[in-house]
Design a protein around this motif. Structure first.
Motif, PDB file in Angstrom:
ATOM      1  N   LEU A 160      -3.684 -11.637  29.646  1.00 37.27           N
ATOM      2  CA  LEU A 160      -5.043 -11.120  29.782  1.00 37.27           C
ATOM      3  C   LEU A 160      -6.087 -12.212  29.570  1.00 37.27           C
ATOM      4  O   LEU A 160      -7.089 -12.279  30.285  1.00 37.27           O
ATOM      5  CB  LEU A 160      -5.265  -9.962  28.811  1.00 37.27           C
ATOM      6  CG  LEU A 160      -4.501  -8.681  29.117  1.00 37.27           C
ATOM      7  CD1 LEU A 160      -4.716  -7.648  28.017  1.00 37.27           C
ATOM      8  CD2 LEU A 160      -4.910  -8.123  30.466  1.00 37.27           C
ATOM      9  N   CYS A 161      -5.858 -13.077  28.592  1.00 38.80           N
ATOM     10  CA  CYS A 161      -6.814 -14.161  28.329  1.00 38.80           C
ATOM     11  C   CYS A 161      -6.915 -15.119  29.512  1.00 38.80           C
ATOM     12  O   CYS A 161      -8.021 -15.486  29.934  1.00 38.80           O
ATOM     13  CB  CYS A 161      -6.419 -14.920  27.067  1.00 38.80           C
ATOM     14  SG  CYS A 161      -6.723 -14.016  25.546  1.00 38.80           S
TER      15      CYS A 161
ATOM     16  N   VAL B  13      -8.797 -13.578  32.425  1.00 39.53           N
ATOM     17  CA  VAL B  13     -10.251 -13.631  32.254  1.00 39.53           C
ATOM     18  C   VAL B  13     -10.776 -15.040  32.530  1.00 39.53           C
ATOM     19  O   VAL B  13     -11.806 -15.211  33.195  1.00 39.53           O
ATOM     20  CB  VAL B  13     -10.642 -13.145  30.838  1.00 39.53           C
ATOM     21  CG1 VAL B  13     -12.089 -13.434  30.536  1.00 39.53           C
ATOM     22  CG2 VAL B  13     -10.343 -11.667  30.684  1.00 39.53           C
ATOM     23  N   VAL B  14     -10.080 -16.054  32.045  1.00 38.86           N
ATOM     24  CA  VAL B  14     -10.491 -17.436  32.307  1.00 38.86           C
ATOM     25  C   VAL B  14     -10.481 -17.705  33.812  1.00 38.86           C
ATOM     26  O   VAL B  14     -11.429 -18.298  34.359  1.00 38.86           O
ATOM     27  CB  VAL B  14      -9.581 -18.441  31.563  1.00 38.86           C
ATOM     28  CG1 VAL B  14      -9.842 -19.865  32.018  1.00 38.86           C
ATOM     29  CG2 VAL B  14      -9.772 -18.318  30.066  1.00 38.86           C
ATOM     30  N   ALA B  15      -9.439 -17.275  34.508  1.00 39.74           N
ATOM     31  CA  ALA B  15      -9.353 -17.477  35.957  1.00 39.74           C
ATOM     32  C   ALA B  15     -10.484 -16.745  36.677  1.00 39.74           C
ATOM     33  O   ALA B  15     -11.072 -17.283  37.626  1.00 39.74           O
ATOM     34  CB  ALA B  15      -7.999 -16.998  36.475  1.00 39.74           C
ATOM     35  N   PHE B  16     -10.809 -15.551  36.218  1.00 40.21           N
ATOM     36  CA  PHE B  16     -11.902 -14.790  36.829  1.00 40.21           C
ATOM     37  C   PHE B  16     -13.237 -15.521  36.660  1.00 40.21           C
ATOM     38  O   PHE B  16     -14.009 -15.655  37.611  1.00 40.21           O
ATOM     39  CB  PHE B  16     -11.970 -13.394  36.205  1.00 40.21           C
ATOM     40  CG  PHE B  16     -13.120 -12.575  36.694  1.00 40.21           C
ATOM     41  CD1 PHE B  16     -13.099 -12.008  37.957  1.00 40.21           C
ATOM     42  CD2 PHE B  16     -14.236 -12.377  35.892  1.00 40.21           C
ATOM     43  CE1 PHE B  16     -14.174 -11.255  38.417  1.00 40.21           C
ATOM     44  CE2 PHE B  16     -15.301 -11.634  36.332  1.00 40.21           C
ATOM     45  CZ  PHE B  16     -15.272 -11.071  37.598  1.00 40.21           C
TER      46      PHE B  16
ATOM     47  N   CYS C   3       0.860 -17.390  34.507  1.00 41.58           N
ATOM     48  CA  CYS C   3       0.923 -18.538  33.591  1.00 41.58           C
ATOM     49  C   CYS C   3       0.849 -18.073  32.138  1.00 41.58           C
ATOM     50  O   CYS C   3       1.542 -18.607  31.272  1.00 41.58           O
ATOM     51  CB  CYS C   3      -0.199 -19.526  33.884  1.00 41.58           C
ATOM     52  SG  CYS C   3       0.037 -20.463  35.393  1.00 41.58           S
ATOM     53  N   GLY C   4       0.012 -17.098  31.869  1.00 41.00           N
ATOM     54  CA  GLY C   4      -0.083 -16.586  30.502  1.00 41.00           C
ATOM     55  C   GLY C   4       1.209 -15.935  30.053  1.00 41.00           C
ATOM     56  O   GLY C   4       1.687 -16.165  28.936  1.00 41.00           O
ATOM     57  N   TRP C   5       1.788 -15.126  30.906  1.00 43.26           N
ATOM     58  CA  TRP C   5       3.008 -14.396  30.550  1.00 43.26           C
ATOM     59  C   TRP C   5       4.190 -15.344  30.391  1.00 43.26           C
ATOM     60  O   TRP C   5       4.921 -15.280  29.403  1.00 43.26           O
ATOM     61  CB  TRP C   5       3.302 -13.346  31.621  1.00 43.26           C
ATOM     62  CG  TRP C   5       4.410 -12.416  31.260  1.00 43.26           C
ATOM     63  CD1 TRP C   5       5.744 -12.612  31.454  1.00 43.26           C
ATOM     64  CD2 TRP C   5       4.279 -11.146  30.625  1.00 43.26           C
ATOM     65  NE1 TRP C   5       6.446 -11.535  30.998  1.00 43.26           N
ATOM     66  CE2 TRP C   5       5.574 -10.618  30.482  1.00 43.26           C
ATOM     67  CE3 TRP C   5       3.196 -10.412  30.174  1.00 43.26           C
ATOM     68  CZ2 TRP C   5       5.807  -9.386  29.904  1.00 43.26           C
ATOM     69  CZ3 TRP C   5       3.439  -9.180  29.611  1.00 43.26           C
ATOM     70  CH2 TRP C   5       4.733  -8.678  29.467  1.00 43.26           C
ATOM     71  N   VAL C   6       4.374 -16.224  31.351  1.00 49.34           N
ATOM     72  CA  VAL C   6       5.568 -17.071  31.369  1.00 49.34           C
ATOM     73  C   VAL C   6       5.427 -18.289  30.459  1.00 49.34           C
ATOM     74  O   VAL C   6       6.330 -18.586  29.662  1.00 49.34           O
ATOM     75  CB  VAL C   6       5.891 -17.516  32.819  1.00 49.34           C
ATOM     76  CG1 VAL C   6       7.023 -18.509  32.841  1.00 49.34           C
ATOM     77  CG2 VAL C   6       6.219 -16.309  33.673  1.00 49.34           C
ATOM     78  N   ILE C   7       4.318 -18.993  30.556  1.00 52.86           N
ATOM     79  CA  ILE C   7       4.187 -20.258  29.841  1.00 52.86           C
ATOM     80  C   ILE C   7       3.701 -20.049  28.416  1.00 52.86           C
ATOM     81  O   ILE C   7       4.340 -20.476  27.455  1.00 52.86           O
ATOM     82  CB  ILE C   7       3.248 -21.212  30.608  1.00 52.86           C
ATOM     83  CG1 ILE C   7       3.883 -21.566  31.952  1.00 52.86           C
ATOM     84  CG2 ILE C   7       2.968 -22.466  29.802  1.00 52.86           C
ATOM     85  CD1 ILE C   7       2.971 -22.304  32.890  1.00 52.86           C
TER      86      ILE C   7
ATOM     87  N   LEU D 155      -8.896 -22.636  24.138  1.00 52.99           N
ATOM     88  CA  LEU D 155      -8.870 -22.413  22.685  1.00 52.99           C
ATOM     89  C   LEU D 155      -8.751 -20.937  22.343  1.00 52.99           C
ATOM     90  O   LEU D 155      -7.927 -20.544  21.506  1.00 52.99           O
ATOM     91  CB  LEU D 155     -10.134 -22.995  22.046  1.00 52.99           C
ATOM     92  CG  LEU D 155     -10.250 -24.512  22.032  1.00 52.99           C
ATOM     93  CD1 LEU D 155     -11.611 -24.925  21.497  1.00 52.99           C
ATOM     94  CD2 LEU D 155      -9.143 -25.120  21.212  1.00 52.99           C
ATOM     95  N   VAL D 156      -9.567 -20.116  22.975  1.00 50.77           N
ATOM     96  CA  VAL D 156      -9.541 -18.677  22.692  1.00 50.77           C
ATOM     97  C   VAL D 156      -8.195 -18.074  23.080  1.00 50.77           C
ATOM     98  O   VAL D 156      -7.621 -17.280  22.328  1.00 50.77           O
ATOM     99  CB  VAL D 156     -10.705 -17.965  23.414  1.00 50.77           C
ATOM    100  CG1 VAL D 156     -10.559 -16.460  23.354  1.00 50.77           C
ATOM    101  CG2 VAL D 156     -12.035 -18.403  22.818  1.00 50.77           C
TER     102      VAL D 156
END
Length: 146
Positions: free
Chosen positions: A11-12, A15-18, A48-52, A132-133
């Protein structure tokens, strides 16, 4: 296996990609049709968030910051690569290349051209703060919901 850390990281980075996609569209060529640019980047953020990032959670606060930076760098790399491949196929369908190797090299040339749009200060700040977030939120989710 689904965990709270993987969901939080996904999710983070989404949001960054959006946010970054919106900034790129604002700073980009006026009148250019970006199509599903934002949606593709959001999907890459989730992946990327889920896998990495999700897999590497739980290594401490310094590791969380490194995890966030790694996730954002991976998101930028895959975003540039996927958008470069998309543009290469668009140009290839218009017979702009003499052969397959020229088309493969064009993927990286297009990616380098697109990366020049990321040098804007507001985009760099968004990527850095987002890293960071995302890293700290992922670490907190790992600690809180095991």
């Amino acid at each position: 296996m689904p965990t709270a850390a993987r969901l939080t990281a996904a999710l983070c980075l989404m949001v960054v990609a959006f946010l970054v996609s919106g900034m790129i569209i604002e700073n980009g060529e006026e009148g250019k049709n970006y199509g599903i640019f934002t949606y593709v980047n959001m999907f890459l953020g989730v992946a990327c968030g889920w896998v990495i990032m999700g897999r590497r959670a739980g290594r401490g606060w310094v590791g969380a910051i490194n995890n966030g930076l790694t996730g954002v760098v991976a998101l930028v790399f895959w975003g540039l690569f996927v958008q470069g491949v998309n543009e290469m196929f668009r140009l290839a369908m218009r017979h702009r290349f003499d052969g397959p190797f020229e088309a493969l090299i064009a993927i990286f040339e297009i990616g380098v051209e697109y990366s020049q749009q990321l040098v804007a200060p507001e985009i760099l700040w968004t990527l850095g703060i987002g890293a960071l977030v995302a890293g700290l939120a992922t670490e907190e989710a790992q600690r809180r919901w095991r």
